[in-house]
Motif scaffolding. Structure first.
Motif, PDB file in Angstrom:
ATOM      1  N   LEU A 194       0.812  -1.216   0.000  1.00 50.86           N
ATOM      2  CA  LEU A 194       0.000   0.000   0.000  1.00 50.86           C
ATOM      3  C   LEU A 194       0.846   1.267   0.000  1.00 50.86           C
ATOM      4  O   LEU A 194       0.504   2.258  -0.657  1.00 50.86           O
ATOM      5  N   THR A 195       1.960   1.252   0.723  1.00 54.34           N
ATOM      6  CA  THR A 195       2.778   2.461   0.811  1.00 54.34           C
ATOM      7  C   THR A 195       3.708   2.633  -0.378  1.00 54.34           C
ATOM      8  O   THR A 195       4.456   3.607  -0.443  1.00 54.34           O
ATOM      9  N   ASN A 196       3.637   1.706  -1.326  1.00 47.60           N
ATOM     10  CA  ASN A 196       4.351   1.915  -2.577  1.00 47.60           C
ATOM     11  C   ASN A 196       3.783   3.105  -3.352  1.00 47.60           C
ATOM     12  O   ASN A 196       4.499   3.786  -4.083  1.00 47.60           O
ATOM     13  N   SER A 197       2.471   3.360  -3.159  1.00 46.52           N
ATOM     14  CA  SER A 197       1.833   4.477  -3.858  1.00 46.52           C
ATOM     15  C   SER A 197       1.147   5.467  -2.915  1.00 46.52           C
ATOM     16  O   SER A 197       0.656   6.503  -3.371  1.00 46.52           O
ATOM     17  N   LEU A 198       1.093   5.152  -1.632  1.00 47.18           N
ATOM     18  CA  LEU A 198       0.462   6.019  -0.640  1.00 47.18           C
ATOM     19  C   LEU A 198       1.466   6.365   0.456  1.00 47.18           C
ATOM     20  O   LEU A 198       2.412   5.613   0.704  1.00 47.18           O
ATOM     21  N   THR A 199       1.228   7.476   1.138  1.00 46.48           N
ATOM     22  CA  THR A 199       2.119   7.943   2.200  1.00 46.48           C
ATOM     23  C   THR A 199       1.476   7.707   3.555  1.00 46.48           C
ATOM     24  O   THR A 199       0.307   8.054   3.770  1.00 46.48           O
ATOM     25  N   ASP A 200       2.214   7.125   4.456  1.00 45.73           N
ATOM     26  CA  ASP A 200       1.768   6.883   5.825  1.00 45.73           C
ATOM     27  C   ASP A 200       1.927   8.180   6.610  1.00 45.73           C
ATOM     28  O   ASP A 200       3.045   8.672   6.800  1.00 45.73           O
ATOM     29  N   VAL A 201       0.826   8.749   7.078  1.00 45.68           N
ATOM     30  CA  VAL A 201       0.909  10.039   7.761  1.00 45.68           C
ATOM     31  C   VAL A 201       1.694   9.940   9.064  1.00 45.68           C
ATOM     32  O   VAL A 201       2.296  10.928   9.504  1.00 45.68           O
ATOM     33  N   TRP A 202       1.709   8.765   9.696  1.00 40.31           N
ATOM     34  CA  TRP A 202       2.434   8.634  10.966  1.00 40.31           C
ATOM     35  C   TRP A 202       3.930   8.856  10.766  1.00 40.31           C
ATOM     36  O   TRP A 202       4.595   9.465  11.596  1.00 40.31           O
ATOM     37  N   THR A 203       4.457   8.382   9.672  1.00 41.25           N
ATOM     38  CA  THR A 203       5.888   8.547   9.410  1.00 41.25           C
ATOM     39  C   THR A 203       6.196   9.866   8.708  1.00 41.25           C
ATOM     40  O   THR A 203       7.318  10.368   8.804  1.00 41.25           O
ATOM     41  N   ALA A 204       5.205  10.436   8.019  1.00 39.98           N
ATOM     42  CA  ALA A 204       5.463  11.628   7.206  1.00 39.98           C
ATOM     43  C   ALA A 204       5.211  12.939   7.928  1.00 39.98           C
ATOM     44  O   ALA A 204       5.838  13.952   7.603  1.00 39.98           O
ATOM     45  N   ALA A 205       4.304  12.954   8.891  1.00 42.46           N
ATOM     46  CA  ALA A 205       3.933  14.218   9.528  1.00 42.46           C
ATOM     47  C   ALA A 205       5.089  14.767  10.359  1.00 42.46           C
ATOM     48  O   ALA A 205       5.708  14.025  11.135  1.00 42.46           O
ATOM     49  N   PRO A 206       5.394  16.062  10.258  1.00 40.18           N
ATOM     50  CA  PRO A 206       6.463  16.635  11.064  1.00 40.18           C
ATOM     51  C   PRO A 206       6.128  16.731  12.546  1.00 40.18           C
ATOM     52  O   PRO A 206       7.023  16.814  13.384  1.00 40.18           O
ATOM     53  N   GLU A 207       4.828  16.702  12.856  1.00 37.94           N
ATOM     54  CA  GLU A 207       4.408  16.758  14.259  1.00 37.94           C
ATOM     55  C   GLU A 207       3.598  15.505  14.580  1.00 37.94           C
ATOM     56  O   GLU A 207       2.595  15.224  13.925  1.00 37.94           O
ATOM     57  N   ARG A 208       4.051  14.780  15.579  1.00 37.50           N
ATOM     58  CA  ARG A 208       3.439  13.502  15.939  1.00 37.50           C
ATOM     59  C   ARG A 208       3.291  13.455  17.449  1.00 37.50           C
ATOM     60  O   ARG A 208       4.198  13.861  18.177  1.00 37.50           O
ATOM     61  N   SER A 209       2.155  12.951  17.939  1.00 36.75           N
ATOM     62  CA  SER A 209       1.969  12.852  19.381  1.00 36.75           C
ATOM     63  C   SER A 209       1.182  11.598  19.717  1.00 36.75           C
ATOM     64  O   SER A 209       0.452  11.055  18.895  1.00 36.75           O
ATOM     65  N   GLY A 210       1.332  11.149  20.962  1.00 34.02           N
ATOM     66  CA  GLY A 210       0.696   9.928  21.411  1.00 34.02           C
ATOM     67  C   GLY A 210       1.565   8.718  21.134  1.00 34.02           C
ATOM     68  O   GLY A 210       2.581   8.806  20.437  1.00 34.02           O
ATOM     69  N   PRO A 211       1.170   7.572  21.646  1.00 30.71           N
ATOM     70  CA  PRO A 211       1.956   6.357  21.426  1.00 30.71           C
ATOM     71  C   PRO A 211       1.898   5.902  19.977  1.00 30.71           C
ATOM     72  O   PRO A 211       0.954   6.201  19.258  1.00 30.71           O
ATOM     73  N   GLU A 212       2.905   5.149  19.561  1.00 30.63           N
ATOM     74  CA  GLU A 212       2.900   4.621  18.198  1.00 30.63           C
ATOM     75  C   GLU A 212       1.872   3.507  18.045  1.00 30.63           C
ATOM     76  O   GLU A 212       1.190   3.405  17.037  1.00 30.63           O
ATOM     77  N   GLY A 213       1.750   2.652  19.056  1.00 33.14           N
ATOM     78  CA  GLY A 213       0.799   1.554  18.989  1.00 33.14           C
ATOM     79  C   GLY A 213      -0.632   2.039  19.096  1.00 33.14           C
ATOM     80  O   GLY A 213      -0.915   3.083  19.689  1.00 33.14           O
ATOM     81  N   THR A 214      -1.550   1.250  18.534  1.00 34.50           N
ATOM     82  CA  THR A 214      -2.965   1.640  18.543  1.00 34.50           C
ATOM     83  C   THR A 214      -3.880   0.606  19.190  1.00 34.50           C
ATOM     84  O   THR A 214      -4.888   0.968  19.790  1.00 34.50           O
ATOM     85  N   PHE A 215      -3.573  -0.688  19.088  1.00 34.73           N
ATOM     86  CA  PHE A 215      -4.423  -1.704  19.706  1.00 34.73           C
ATOM     87  C   PHE A 215      -3.954  -1.944  21.129  1.00 34.73           C
ATOM     88  O   PHE A 215      -2.790  -2.275  21.363  1.00 34.73           O
ATOM     89  N   HIS A 216      -4.874  -1.789  22.092  1.00 31.03           N
ATOM     90  CA  HIS A 216      -4.471  -1.914  23.500  1.00 31.03           C
ATOM     91  C   HIS A 216      -5.395  -2.809  24.322  1.00 31.03           C
ATOM     92  O   HIS A 216      -5.142  -3.004  25.529  1.00 31.03           O
TER      93      HIS A 216
END
Length: 266
Positions: A194-216
């Motif tokens: 999927l990321t061959n043609s799309l950009t992952d906002v988690w890795t691309a955004a200059p400002e990131r907050s909160g934990p990396e994991g999502t399932f808890h």
């Protein structure tokens, strides 16, 4: 403040949120106990559009009853309204739907409820092409939920390839948001496909907050980042994993993820 910005500079706030289905097995974490916290979280985060997973019609209706600035649409994964939906919510004062629909992640994607590739349950995409009311800017959103078992990785890859092929048929200039619960990690072939043609906002955004994991799993201690927002033709300015809770109560067993995207008129 957001309201002081020119329209073309205002970010589009996009959220992915696995709401956790209606089930009697969740005890203190059942929907009736979590509903008001879900509503409070959505009110505070104020997304423009939300792609949900595991949503039952009752849950969607109860959310918009309490947050009437939103409307929602979608179809159950088996067809009709009796099952889980990939429900899409949007602010009716900010966006309108130009087109929308569903397709199933199978060899017969236009057949409601269809499943192949060893999928235990039907898997699907609910999509829409949106127009922002303030300036006419448009984008297409795909919302999905891939199979969850460890043994489902080959099926997840087939699902991802079908989604990728459908997206490739959109005009090259079309802005795209693909979001959902992908039930796999960023080391997987699903992610790389999927990321061959799309950009992952988690890795691309200059400002990131909160934990990396999502399932808890209702613990507040996330394990894996399986809920993604992927984009094309838009720049991610900020992304947050939302950890809203009241004491030991959480809105879901997944943390929502919200991104602010640039959606300037071309």
């Amino acid at each position: 403040m957001l309201a002081a910005l020119p329209v073309h500079a205002q970010p589009l706030r996009v959220m992915t949120f696995n709401v956790r289905l209606l089930t009697p097995n969740d005890g203190a974490n059942n929907w009736d106990a979590r509903r008001d916290l879900v509503v409070a979280m959505l009110r505070a985060e104020d997304p423009d559009v939300i792609g949900t997973q595991e949503l039952f019609k009752r849950q969607g209706d109860e959310i918009v009853e309490r947050l009437p600035q939103f409307v929602w649409f979608g179809e159950g994964r088996g067809g009709g309204d009796a099952d889980e939906h990939m429900g899409v919510f949007y602010r009716k004062d900010r966006l309108r739907v130009r087109e929308s629909g569903n397709f199933w992640l199978s060899d017969t994607p236009d057949v409601p409820g269809s499943r192949t590739w060893g999928n235990l349950y039907p898997r699907m995409v609910t999509w829409a092409r949106f127009e922002r009311l303030a300036d006419g800017a448009t984008f297409t959103l795909y919302n999905t939920h891939l199979p969850y078992r460890d043994s489902d990785e080959p099926a997840r890859l087939r699902c991802a390839e079908l989604i990728r092929d459908r997206l490739a048929k959109l005009p090259a200039t079309e802005r795209v948001v693909l979001l959902g619960d992908f039930n796999t990690t960023t080391e997987s072939r699903v992610y790389s496909s999927l990321t061959n043609s799309l950009t992952d906002v988690w890795t691309a955004a200059p400002e990131r907050s909160g934990p990396e994991g999502t399932f808890h799993d209702f613990t507040g201690k996330p394990e894996r980042r399986i809920d993604w927002i992927l984009v094309r033709g838009m720049k991610a300015n900020r992304v947050e994993t939302v950890t809203t809770h009241r004491e030991k109560q959480y809105p879901s067993d997944h943390f929502p993820v919200i991104a602010e995207l640039e959606l300037a008129v071309r």
